[in-house]
Design a protein around this motif. Structure first.
Motif, PDB file in Angstrom:
ATOM      1  N   GLN A 132     -41.181 -33.300  63.081  1.00  0.00           N
ATOM      2  CA  GLN A 132     -42.441 -33.386  62.349  1.00  0.00           C
ATOM      3  C   GLN A 132     -42.448 -32.466  61.130  1.00  0.00           C
ATOM      4  N   LEU A 133     -41.990 -31.261  61.303  1.00  0.00           N
ATOM      5  CA  LEU A 133     -42.002 -30.304  60.197  1.00  0.00           C
ATOM      6  C   LEU A 133     -40.977 -30.662  59.128  1.00  0.00           C
ATOM      7  N   GLY A 134     -39.854 -31.234  59.549  1.00  0.00           N
ATOM      8  CA  GLY A 134     -38.884 -31.728  58.573  1.00  0.00           C
ATOM      9  C   GLY A 134     -39.488 -32.863  57.751  1.00  0.00           C
ATOM     10  N   HIS A 135     -40.235 -33.735  58.414  1.00  0.00           N
ATOM     11  CA  HIS A 135     -40.923 -34.831  57.722  1.00  0.00           C
ATOM     12  C   HIS A 135     -41.946 -34.277  56.738  1.00  0.00           C
ATOM     13  N   LEU A 136     -42.614 -33.204  57.127  1.00  0.00           N
ATOM     14  CA  LEU A 136     -43.610 -32.569  56.261  1.00  0.00           C
ATOM     15  C   LEU A 136     -42.962 -32.053  54.975  1.00  0.00           C
ATOM     16  N   LEU A 137     -41.780 -31.468  55.101  1.00  0.00           N
ATOM     17  CA  LEU A 137     -41.054 -30.999  53.914  1.00  0.00           C
ATOM     18  C   LEU A 137     -40.770 -32.149  52.957  1.00  0.00           C
TER      19      LEU A 137
END
Length: 281
Positions: free
Chosen positions: A191-196
């Motif tokens: 999820q956080l990689g997608h946010l980046l």
């Protein structure tokens, strides 16, 4: 202001308007009640905001006051008040899919989205795995009918508004939203990689308020979405709150601007997200 006090004020404002209509017609509350076939206390309860008038009440009111031209506007006002505070059990009684679909018209007509969140990644920025974990938990906690896959797909499909629509998205996250674990470490890292990745989109502004920010002037508040200048939505524990009064929307817009000043953007924001990814291994 709490949801209940906001709705009470709206009902009192409607009651005041109805009192003015009655007085302008020359009727006393007792005379109006007698003509309408009501208990004499009903007019007082409506005018003081203690009882919300039904559509038929408003039709009768304007009929006997000779103001039938105002009926439609009064009914619309009353319906907006009743729809401002909707319990989750009412919205989700047939499952989560309906609740997801109910907001689509609003999302499709909005051009400027502003979102603030202190505990989770907002819907348009969520991965499928994060959505599924979140909605599964809601389904189980509230003992809802099982339409999880359909509800997940509706939320995923709605993300086309972010990628294909003309809307601009300004999102402010507390750093804590990057750390609250939804769906396990692997889901959070994805999820956080997608946010980046999403933070690089030209129509997305992503700010993160660091945990060590000076919160003397403005501390964390309830999560909310602002849709243009028309509406604010707030998800409460028991209900879904819709704010449409201009002065309240202005309060949320002012709060959002203050929170945005506390946030960091660009490389500093990416550093916070990367640190959160590392914390999940």
């Amino acid at each position: 202001m709490t949801s209940s006090s906001s709705i009470r004020q709206a009902r009192e404002a409607l009651g005041k308007r109805l009192r003015e209509i009655r007085k302008d017609s020359g009727l006393t509350a007792r005379e109006l009640a007698a003509r309408a076939g009501w208990h004499e206390s009903k007019c007082s309860r409506i005018e003081n905001g203690r009882t919300g008038p039904s559509d038929d009440d408003l039709r009768v009111w304007t009929l006997h006051c000779g103001t039938e031209g105002q009926t439609a506007d009064l009914i619309a006002t009353a319906r907006n008040i009743d729809g401002a505070y909707v319990e989750w059990r009412r919205m989700e009684r047939s499952g989560l899919r309906r609740a997801q679909e109910s907001v689509l018209p609003l999302w499709e007509r909005t051009r400027h989205f502003r979102a603030y969140s202190s505990w989770l990644i907002p819907g348009p920025l969520q991965t499928r795995a994060y959505i599924e974990a979140l909605l599964r938990a809601i389904r189980d906690r509230r003992a809802l009918p099982d339409d999880l896959e359909e509800a997940v797909q509706v939320r995923v499909d709605k993300q086309r508004i972010l990628h294909e629509g003309p809307g601009r998205f300004a999102v402010i996250l507390e750093e804590s939203a990057l750390r609250h674990q939804i769906g396990g470490p692997a889901t959070m890292a994805g999820q956080l990689g997608h946010l980046l990745s999403l933070a690089t989109l030209p129509n997305v502004s992503l700010g993160v308020i660091p945990l060590n920010a000076d919160r003397t002037a403005l501390w964390p508040v309830e999560d909310f979405w602002i849709f243009d200048e028309a509406q604010v939505n707030v998800e409460l524990v028991a209900a879904f709150l819709t704010v449409t009064q201009p002065h309240e929307i202005s309060m949320y817009a002012h709060t959002f601007a203050g929170l945005a000043e506390l946030a960091v953007y660009g490389a500093p924001a990416r550093n916070l997200i990367t640190a959160a990814i590392d914390s999940f291994g």
